[in-house]
Motif scaffolding. Structure first.
Motif, PDB file in Angstrom:
ATOM      1  N   UNK A   1       2.547  -4.200  10.675  1.00  0.00           N
ATOM      2  CA  UNK A   1       1.085  -4.243  10.567  1.00  0.00           C
ATOM      3  C   UNK A   1       0.621  -3.835   9.166  1.00  0.00           C
ATOM      4  N   UNK A   2       1.469  -3.078   8.458  1.00  0.00           N
ATOM      5  CA  UNK A   2       1.128  -2.641   7.105  1.00  0.00           C
ATOM      6  C   UNK A   2       1.438  -3.704   6.061  1.00  0.00           C
ATOM      7  N   UNK A   3       2.502  -4.476   6.306  1.00  0.00           N
ATOM      8  CA  UNK A   3       2.880  -5.556   5.380  1.00  0.00           C
ATOM      9  C   UNK A   3       3.763  -6.539   6.141  1.00  0.00           C
ATOM     10  N   UNK A   4       3.541  -7.821   5.918  1.00  0.00           N
ATOM     11  CA  UNK A   4       4.275  -8.845   6.673  1.00  0.00           C
ATOM     12  C   UNK A   4       5.778  -8.775   6.439  1.00  0.00           C
ATOM     13  N   UNK A   5       6.208  -8.385   5.261  1.00  0.00           N
ATOM     14  CA  UNK A   5       7.648  -8.340   4.978  1.00  0.00           C
ATOM     15  C   UNK A   5       8.344  -7.260   5.799  1.00  0.00           C
TER      16      UNK A   5
ATOM     17  N   UNK B   1       5.136   4.850   2.214  1.00  0.00           N
ATOM     18  CA  UNK B   1       5.423   6.074   2.967  1.00  0.00           C
ATOM     19  C   UNK B   1       6.136   5.751   4.280  1.00  0.00           C
ATOM     20  N   UNK B   2       5.715   4.681   4.945  1.00  0.00           N
ATOM     21  CA  UNK B   2       6.362   4.281   6.194  1.00  0.00           C
ATOM     22  C   UNK B   2       7.812   3.877   5.950  1.00  0.00           C
ATOM     23  N   UNK B   3       8.047   3.142   4.866  1.00  0.00           N
ATOM     24  CA  UNK B   3       9.410   2.710   4.542  1.00  0.00           C
ATOM     25  C   UNK B   3      10.303   3.914   4.284  1.00  0.00           C
ATOM     26  N   UNK B   4       9.838   4.835   3.460  1.00  0.00           N
ATOM     27  CA  UNK B   4      10.645   6.017   3.128  1.00  0.00           C
ATOM     28  C   UNK B   4      10.875   6.870   4.368  1.00  0.00           C
ATOM     29  N   UNK B   5       9.855   7.045   5.194  1.00  0.00           N
ATOM     30  CA  UNK B   5       9.998   7.837   6.429  1.00  0.00           C
ATOM     31  C   UNK B   5      11.001   7.189   7.372  1.00  0.00           C
TER      32      UNK B   5
ATOM     33  N   UNK C   1       0.823  -1.207   0.000  1.00  0.00           N
ATOM     34  CA  UNK C   1       0.000   0.000   0.000  1.00  0.00           C
ATOM     35  C   UNK C   1       0.862   1.265   0.000  1.00  0.00           C
ATOM     36  N   UNK C   2       0.209   2.364  -0.321  1.00  0.00           N
ATOM     37  CA  UNK C   2       0.890   3.657  -0.290  1.00  0.00           C
ATOM     38  C   UNK C   2       1.351   4.003   1.119  1.00  0.00           C
ATOM     39  N   UNK C   3       0.566   3.610   2.111  1.00  0.00           N
ATOM     40  CA  UNK C   3       0.950   3.865   3.504  1.00  0.00           C
ATOM     41  C   UNK C   3       2.217   3.096   3.872  1.00  0.00           C
ATOM     42  N   UNK C   4       2.327   1.874   3.371  1.00  0.00           N
ATOM     43  CA  UNK C   4       3.522   1.072   3.655  1.00  0.00           C
ATOM     44  C   UNK C   4       4.746   1.676   2.987  1.00  0.00           C
TER      45      UNK C   4
END
Length: 134
Positions: A106-110, A69-73, A64-67
């Motif tokens: 919680x956003x992605x299992x990986x 964004x979380x990775x980049x942040x 997802x876009x949220x995932x």
């Protein structure tokens, strides 16, 4: 050049323990070495996070876009924190950062898998810091 430490008669210290002027770790600047370890760990984490976006999208299914964004942040936070390792709050902040990466699972299992791996690496870095700095 330094040779082996000679024992003086009458010294009251157990064998193998450093004397008052002797460095415990053998490093010229243990503080700087430990800061480099922390900064290197965080920089590597940022690189892995950014490089993992595309493989996760292709192999791991929908990201997802949220995932993203979380990775980049988190990657940007890793880089900024790596540059602040001289500060007293940097090591606890790095620990919080590992917790945030775990929560991003919680956003992605990986992301949970990456969080576990880097939490273990960070725990080892904390252990090395404790051993070197005492």
């Amino acid at each position: 050049m330094t040779g082996p430490v000679e024992e003086r008669p009458g010294e009251d210290r157990p064998a193998g323990e450093p004397s008052a002027g002797e460095r415990r770790s053998g490093l010229r600047n243990p503080d700087k070495a430990v800061r480099g370890l922390g900064a290197g760990t965080l920089a590597l984490e940022a690189l892995v996070l950014l490089l993992a976006i595309q493989p996760i999208r292709v192999v791991g299914g929908q990201l997802s876009g949220a995932a993203i964004a979380a990775i980049v942040t988190l990657a940007v936070a890793c880089v900024l924190l790596a540059g602040q390792m001289k500060r007293s709050w940097a090591w606890p902040a790095g620990t919080v950062l590992q917790g945030l990466l775990l929560l991003s699972g919680l956003l992605h299992w990986s992301l949970l898998v990456l969080g576990v791996m880097f939490a273990l690496v960070w725990a080892y870095a904390l252990h090395v810091r404790r051993v070197i700095l005492g």
